[in-house]
Design a protein around this motif. Sequence first.
Motif, PDB file in Angstrom:
ATOM      1  N   ASP A   1       6.247   3.960  -4.683  1.00 23.91           N
ATOM      2  CA  ASP A   1       5.237   3.612  -5.686  1.00 23.91           C
ATOM      3  C   ASP A   1       5.596   4.074  -7.097  1.00 23.91           C
ATOM      4  O   ASP A   1       4.750   4.090  -7.989  1.00 23.91           O
ATOM      5  N   GLN A   2       6.861   4.467  -7.303  1.00 25.83           N
ATOM      6  CA  GLN A   2       7.318   4.840  -8.637  1.00 25.83           C
ATOM      7  C   GLN A   2       8.086   3.677  -9.254  1.00 25.83           C
ATOM      8  O   GLN A   2       8.938   3.089  -8.606  1.00 25.83           O
TER       9      GLN A   2
ATOM     10  N   ILE B   1       2.703   1.384  -2.340  1.00 26.14           N
ATOM     11  CA  ILE B   1       2.168   2.636  -1.804  1.00 26.14           C
ATOM     12  C   ILE B   1       2.415   2.709  -0.300  1.00 26.14           C
ATOM     13  O   ILE B   1       2.814   3.743   0.233  1.00 26.14           O
TER      14      ILE B   1
ATOM     15  N   ALA C   1       2.491   2.293  -8.966  1.00 32.52           N
ATOM     16  CA  ALA C   1       1.479   3.186  -8.406  1.00 32.52           C
ATOM     17  C   ALA C   1       0.155   2.470  -8.171  1.00 32.52           C
ATOM     18  O   ALA C   1      -0.697   2.956  -7.433  1.00 32.52           O
TER      19      ALA C   1
END
Length: 465
Positions: free
Chosen positions: A392-393, A387, A381
């Motif tokens: 973004d995890q 992103i 993140a």
Amino acid sequence: MTKTAFDLIVVGGGPGGYVAAIRGAQLGLSVALVERSELGGICLNWGCIPTKALLHSATVLRACREAAHYGVAGAGEARPDLAAMVARSRKVAGRLGQGVAHLMKKNGVTVYAASARLAGAGKLALDNGATLSAPHIVLATGARARELPALPVGERIWAYRQALVPAEIPKSLLVVGAGAIGAEFASFYRAVGSEVTLIDMTAEILPQEDADISQLARKAFEKQGIRVLTQCAVKASSPTATGVKVVLDQQGKQSELEVERVIVAAGIVGNVENLGLERTRVKVEKTHIITDGLCRTDEPGVYAIGDVAGAPWLAHKASHEAVLCVEAIAGKPAHPIDPLRIPACTYSYPQVASIGMTEARARERAGRTGGEIRVGRFTFAGNGKAIAMGEDQGLVKTVFDAKSGELLGAHIIHPEASELITGYGVAASLEATEEDLMHTVFAHPTLSETLHESVLSAFGRALHA
């Protein structure tokens, strides 16, 4: 007259066997390769490669469904064409199988399509009646799926072969075993529309991984709609009109579950039968051949590499063992493989990759030796490229020896984890310290910046956390 005497004979044509044959030929040895089925072995034909082809189809399907999020219109109605996915997977495996055959011919390796068994010192008897001889014989016979008495493989209960070529998408599916293979099949079938239940006897899925990573993987799976049951085993199964009924035991509490299909992914056993080992000094323990650091067995002139020689059961470990084994045979400098420098990858969604010790193992070792560790964490993140990609995890976790700065372990969960872990693999092989990694310049914007940030985090210097 057909040649029957060689410098080196390799039994098994998987990623260990065919690499051993190639390296032997490169070193000037006359080499024969005996393979009873398909060149490339299980990995290329029924494991690593075709599963990744199916999983990539699932990735493309997922991307199409989420296309609107990226400003791409008209792709949201994408649906799986299972027959085309399976056909592509088989085509990919076939292409690589042909490639291995080409490499054998290119390197002058004589290939025998047969089964083989040891028949005295330096001799192999083939099931076609021929006898081959060589002072060095490398066993690379691989492994097969473990069978569970409660789940006999058949039309409705699948092992990996049946799971790779389904005629239709099952509406409901139970995957037994939440290691790498089970996690990958659960991811694929969930992506194409199956209602998936994933179970494991251990306390967490991907039990060989760091606890933080396993827990994040479980959350990600459950978010996708995969039902996850841990500390759970199958006690019995019976056919129904439309599928299979299983009796589950979760910490002493029994329940019934009815599904259309079951996939058994409960580990592997080594292919040690019918090799003539009983007339040799070769030792077998829990279906795996015992070897030393240079892949030598207790029988002079007989070696074992890859899955048949035990964990970790990874194709790249087999290939690396093949090279060091044959180089030692040829009198070249060779060094035993360090298990802590072998990366492991699971190609589920998200992917999981690791190398070295988990935090728990590192702390246990530090407790015995009086040392200390430092742990770094950095989430995707905080990474610009992640992103921008919409991925973004995830997490990068690093474990260091606090005093020496040695990288003890690295763990990643992210859709690109398998590509990222090699950075830490190179670092570990070069014995890089935290200072070396901190001073390395990582390109921006890249996902690999997370590797840098996790190292910085371990020493209280993270810039974007």
